[in-house]
Design a protein around this motif. Structure first.
Motif, mmCIF file in Angstrom:
data_model
loop_
_atom_site.group_PDB
_atom_site.id
_atom_site.type_symbol
_atom_site.label_atom_id
_atom_site.label_comp_id
_atom_site.label_asym_id
_atom_site.label_seq_id
_atom_site.Cartn_x
_atom_site.Cartn_y
_atom_site.Cartn_z
ATOM 1 N N ILE A 232 8.329 11.061 4.822
ATOM 2 C CA ILE A 232 7.125 10.256 4.944
ATOM 3 C C ILE A 232 7.185 9.146 3.911
ATOM 4 O O ILE A 232 7.472 9.395 2.737
ATOM 5 C CB ILE A 232 5.862 11.136 4.792
ATOM 6 C CG1 ILE A 232 4.584 10.336 4.908
ATOM 7 C CG2 ILE A 232 5.891 11.954 3.540
ATOM 8 C CD1 ILE A 232 3.324 11.191 4.944
ATOM 9 N N ARG A 233 6.947 7.918 4.352
ATOM 10 C CA ARG A 233 6.980 6.802 3.416
ATOM 11 C C ARG A 233 5.962 5.754 3.840
ATOM 12 O O ARG A 233 5.568 5.706 5.006
ATOM 13 C CB ARG A 233 8.365 6.205 3.302
ATOM 14 C CG ARG A 233 8.848 5.492 4.536
ATOM 15 C CD ARG A 233 10.193 4.830 4.291
ATOM 16 N NE ARG A 233 11.193 5.424 5.161
ATOM 17 C CZ ARG A 233 12.468 5.382 4.927
ATOM 18 N NH1 ARG A 233 12.947 4.783 3.883
ATOM 19 N NH2 ARG A 233 13.321 5.931 5.754
ATOM 20 N N PRO A 234 5.578 4.900 2.908
ATOM 21 C CA PRO A 234 4.672 3.808 3.279
ATOM 22 C C PRO A 234 5.329 2.933 4.333
ATOM 23 O O PRO A 234 6.550 2.741 4.332
ATOM 24 C CB PRO A 234 4.496 3.034 1.970
ATOM 25 C CG PRO A 234 4.851 3.972 0.893
ATOM 26 C CD PRO A 234 5.901 4.887 1.480
ATOM 27 N N THR A 235 4.522 2.394 5.211
ATOM 28 C CA THR A 235 5.030 1.545 6.281
ATOM 29 C C THR A 235 5.905 0.416 5.762
ATOM 30 O O THR A 235 6.933 0.089 6.338
ATOM 31 C CB THR A 235 3.851 0.972 7.090
ATOM 32 O OG1 THR A 235 3.041 2.057 7.528
ATOM 33 C CG2 THR A 235 4.332 0.171 8.279
ATOM 34 N N GLN A 236 5.515 -0.192 4.645
ATOM 35 C CA GLN A 236 6.232 -1.360 4.127
ATOM 36 C C GLN A 236 7.384 -0.993 3.189
ATOM 37 O O GLN A 236 8.094 -1.899 2.742
ATOM 38 C CB GLN A 236 5.258 -2.308 3.436
ATOM 39 C CG GLN A 236 4.274 -2.924 4.408
ATOM 40 C CD GLN A 236 3.337 -3.894 3.716
ATOM 41 O OE1 GLN A 236 3.172 -3.870 2.508
ATOM 42 N NE2 GLN A 236 2.729 -4.762 4.499
ATOM 43 N N GLN A 237 7.596 0.266 2.901
ATOM 44 C CA GLN A 237 8.715 0.637 2.037
ATOM 45 C C GLN A 237 10.004 0.540 2.832
ATOM 46 O O GLN A 237 10.166 1.193 3.853
ATOM 47 C CB GLN A 237 8.545 2.060 1.474
ATOM 48 C CG GLN A 237 9.644 2.440 0.507
ATOM 49 C CD GLN A 237 9.430 3.813 -0.106
ATOM 50 O OE1 GLN A 237 8.374 4.412 -0.001
ATOM 51 N NE2 GLN A 237 10.456 4.304 -0.773
ATOM 52 N N THR A 238 10.931 -0.263 2.350
ATOM 53 C CA THR A 238 12.156 -0.515 3.109
ATOM 54 C C THR A 238 13.288 0.443 2.768
ATOM 55 O O THR A 238 14.216 0.598 3.542
ATOM 56 C CB THR A 238 12.645 -1.960 2.893
ATOM 57 O OG1 THR A 238 12.846 -2.171 1.504
ATOM 58 C CG2 THR A 238 11.644 -2.957 3.459
ATOM 59 N N ASP B 211 -2.166 11.829 1.989
ATOM 60 C CA ASP B 211 -1.127 11.700 3.015
ATOM 61 C C ASP B 211 -0.141 12.860 2.932
ATOM 62 O O ASP B 211 0.319 13.377 3.961
ATOM 63 C CB ASP B 211 -0.381 10.368 2.868
ATOM 64 C CG ASP B 211 -1.291 9.159 3.017
ATOM 65 O OD1 ASP B 211 -2.196 9.190 3.879
ATOM 66 O OD2 ASP B 211 -1.102 8.190 2.265
ATOM 67 N N LYS C 142 0.848 -1.189 0.000
ATOM 68 C CA LYS C 142 0.000 0.000 0.000
ATOM 69 C C LYS C 142 0.886 1.243 0.000
ATOM 70 O O LYS C 142 1.670 1.472 0.922
ATOM 71 C CB LYS C 142 -0.923 0.015 1.209
ATOM 72 C CG LYS C 142 -1.858 1.214 1.215
ATOM 73 C CD LYS C 142 -3.009 1.009 2.165
ATOM 74 C CE LYS C 142 -3.910 2.217 2.259
ATOM 75 N NZ LYS C 142 -4.397 2.747 1.026
ATOM 76 N N CYS C 143 0.769 2.003 -1.058
ATOM 77 C CA CYS C 143 1.584 3.207 -1.231
ATOM 78 C C CYS C 143 0.934 4.399 -0.538
ATOM 79 O O CYS C 143 -0.239 4.373 -0.170
ATOM 80 C CB CYS C 143 1.729 3.521 -2.720
ATOM 81 S SG CYS C 143 2.562 2.221 -3.636
ATOM 82 N N LEU C 144 1.711 5.450 -0.374
ATOM 83 C CA LEU C 144 1.150 6.705 0.104
ATOM 84 C C LEU C 144 0.129 7.201 -0.904
ATOM 85 O O LEU C 144 0.250 6.939 -2.106
ATOM 86 C CB LEU C 144 2.248 7.755 0.273
ATOM 87 C CG LEU C 144 3.315 7.490 1.325
ATOM 88 C CD1 LEU C 144 4.403 8.546 1.235
ATOM 89 C CD2 LEU C 144 2.721 7.437 2.707
#
Length: 143
Positions: free
Chosen positions: A136-142, A114, A108-110
């Motif tokens: 700010i980044r998506p939670t799952q973006q590493t 957001d 799930k992207c920003l």
């Protein structure tokens, strides 16, 4: 890319600050829509020139912020550096609808809202608070 991501920012910033000062604004806020690519080199080497322009925006925003402080200006400067936002950017960069869709399919992207919320946060900060950079980044973006 240099014209839009750097020269365009320089011209728009100059004109916005000039307008605020000419109108005798008691404050003001300049936002730079930056990128994580302006804080670290992205894994995709096809984006190296984009990253160069965003590193330049990071430096330019800091330079404008310091110049305004030296002038005792009440105008604040905030750079917003998002990770992957689900927009038409991938399609523009990749020129391939299937690859663009694949870019946004991993997690799930920003969303644009957001980023709007980040702008609102900086705008609603008290006058004595300078929000320099919002990362700010998506939670799952590493990366």
């Amino acid at each position: 890319m240099l014209d839009i991501n750097l020269l365009g920012y320089c011209i728009c910033t100059r004109e916005a600050i000039r307008s605020m000062r000419d109108r005798g604004a008691k404050g003001g806020h300049v936002f730079f829509m930056n990128s994580l690519a302006g804080l670290r080199f992205p894994g995709n080497t096809n984006l190296h020139l984009y990253s160069v322009t965003k590193y330049a925006v990071t430096a330019y925003a800091e330079g404008v912020r310091r110049e305004l402080r030296e002038m005792k200006s009440p105008i604040r400067v905030t750079s917003i550096s998002p990770g992957i936002v689900e927009t038409d950017f991938a399609m523009t960069m990749l020129q391939n609808e299937a690859k663009a869709a694949e870019t946004y399919a991993h997690f799930k992207c920003l969303q644009p809202e957001d980023i709007a919320n980040a702008v609102e946060y900086a705008l609603n900060s008290p006058d004595h608070v300078q929000v320099d950079n919002i990362l700010i980044r998506p939670t799952q973006q590493t990366s």
